[in-house]
Design an enzyme around this catalytic site. Structure first.
Site, PDB file in Angstrom:
ATOM      1  N   SER A   1       2.373  -3.039 -10.717  1.00 21.49           N
ATOM      2  CA  SER A   1       1.911  -4.252 -11.375  1.00 21.49           C
ATOM      3  C   SER A   1       3.106  -5.129 -11.770  1.00 21.49           C
ATOM      4  O   SER A   1       3.876  -5.561 -10.920  1.00 21.49           O
ATOM      5  CB  SER A   1       1.034  -3.888 -12.574  1.00 21.49           C
ATOM      6  OG  SER A   1       0.274  -4.996 -13.008  1.00 21.49           O
TER       7      SER A   1
ATOM      8  N   ASP B   1      -9.312  -3.995  -6.995  1.00 20.35           N
ATOM      9  CA  ASP B   1      -8.452  -4.312  -8.131  1.00 20.35           C
ATOM     10  C   ASP B   1      -8.907  -5.629  -8.743  1.00 20.35           C
ATOM     11  O   ASP B   1      -8.806  -6.687  -8.126  1.00 20.35           O
ATOM     12  CB  ASP B   1      -6.993  -4.418  -7.659  1.00 20.35           C
ATOM     13  CG  ASP B   1      -5.997  -4.534  -8.797  1.00 20.35           C
ATOM     14  OD1 ASP B   1      -6.355  -5.103  -9.848  1.00 20.35           O
ATOM     15  OD2 ASP B   1      -4.852  -4.076  -8.630  1.00 20.35           O
TER      16      ASP B   1
ATOM     17  N   HIS C   1      -7.354  -1.227 -10.410  1.00 21.00           N
ATOM     18  CA  HIS C   1      -5.928  -1.498 -10.624  1.00 21.00           C
ATOM     19  C   HIS C   1      -5.172  -0.223 -11.009  1.00 21.00           C
ATOM     20  O   HIS C   1      -4.089   0.054 -10.486  1.00 21.00           O
ATOM     21  CB  HIS C   1      -5.771  -2.550 -11.728  1.00 21.00           C
ATOM     22  CG  HIS C   1      -4.383  -3.082 -11.885  1.00 21.00           C
ATOM     23  ND1 HIS C   1      -3.668  -3.659 -10.851  1.00 21.00           N
ATOM     24  CD2 HIS C   1      -3.555  -3.140 -12.971  1.00 21.00           C
ATOM     25  CE1 HIS C   1      -2.479  -4.046 -11.280  1.00 21.00           C
ATOM     26  NE2 HIS C   1      -2.382  -3.736 -12.564  1.00 21.00           N
TER      27      HIS C   1
END
Length: 318
Positions: free
Chosen positions: A139, A269, A298
């Protein structure tokens, strides 16, 4: 807000973010190297040239192949513990630090931007004298890895892995129509100011792990773990980090990738949709391999950790 105003506001945010680091964005290589070499080790922390203490963990055999892990917002290195434990058991030396302002690291008022995040990663790698490193980022940490390569090159890097990463560019601008509108990130900032504790609970119990999908079985443990890590971080630091992960353009950084690169992303996601991230990376990293986990959220470092662990191991062994 009409379309023209929205585009203008988005562009202003991107410009403002980069203006604050305009001189740092194009540093002299020697200056960066000197700053990284100035970092020192004190116990379980790396102290950067600007005095920030970065907590780090260094697991596995010290003579094993090295893998570094950069975590996501608003978490800490603890979010990588499943991958670190698995790879350390396989003979790898695994190193992860808490980003400045997060976890057990210092909470500086300034410097909560991708250039500093990347330079902090460089400080950890240099202070520990890590070489032939596979750099892995999740991320926001994927952006950190990209900016590290963009600023510091690949002299110490063997391979790169982007997991659920915010690359190439999250914010919709006139030259980035695939990005998300500024209102989305303004909503993040508003929620953070109003009640960040509730924000973290809402994210973890909903889209982060996909617990808001029909038929999902929520895990109170995962939700609470996300919450605890988030609340360890500084309020100012996580607030500023929203701009860092949303308005930083990593396209130029990705163009400097010259090592084998693996991109892994959840197909469902909801935080960083693959259509605006993973699926666009090959435009900039021609040799990148992209793996999508169908229906995955995610937070695949937890929800799909067994598959992710094996995919990382296979890539490391190639």
């Amino acid at each position: 807000m009409n379309a023209i105003t929205r585009t203008f506001a988005a562009s202003l945010l991107a410009i403002a973010l980069h203006a604050g680091t305009a001189h740092a964005a194009q540093p002299q290589a020697g200056d960066l190297q000197a700053a990284a070499r100035a970092a020192t080790i004190e116990g379980s922390t790396v102290v950067t040239a600007d005095g920030v203490r970065l907590y780090y963990k260094d697991w596995g055999p010290k003579d094993g192949p090295v893998v570094t892990f950069s975590h996501g917002w608003p978490l800490s290195s603890d979010s990588w513990e499943s991958q670190m434990l698995f790879l350390a058991d396989q003979g790898y030396r695994v190193v992860a630090h808490d980003r400045r302002g997060h976890g057990r690291s210092s909470q500086p008022w300034d410097g909560n931007d991708m250039d500093h995040y990347a330079d902090d990663l460089a400080a950890v790698i240099t202070a520990l004298d890590l070489r032939d490193v596979t750099v892995v980022g999740f991320s926001t940490g994927g952006g950190e890895v990209a900016r590290y390569i963009g600023r510091h090159g690949t002299a110490r890097v063997k391979k790169a892995v982007l997991v659920g990463a915010v690359t190439p560019f999250m914010l919709r601008t006139t030259d980035n129509p695939d990005g998300a509108p500024i209102e989305l990130f303004d909503g993040f900032r508003k929620a953070a100011r109003e009640n960040r504790a509730q924000q973290y609970l809402d994210i973890a119990s909903g889209p982060f792990f996909g617990f808001n999908r029909p038929g999902a079985t929520p895990s109170a443990g995962l939700v609470q773990n996300f919450y605890v890590q988030g609340m360890q971080a500084g309020h100012r630091n996580t607030y500023d980090s929203i701009a860092a992960f949303s308005a930083t353009d990593f396209r130029g950084d990705l163009a400097k990738f010259d090592v084998p690169t693996l991109v892994i992303h959840g197909g469902d996601d909801q935080i960083v949709p693959p259509a605006m991230s993973a699926q666009l990376v090959p435009r900039h990293v021609k040799h990148a391999e992209v793996i999508l986990y169908p229906g995955a959220p995610h937070g695949i470092t937890d929800t799909h950790k067994d598959r992710l662990n094996q995919d990382l191991l296979d890539f490391l062994r190639e």
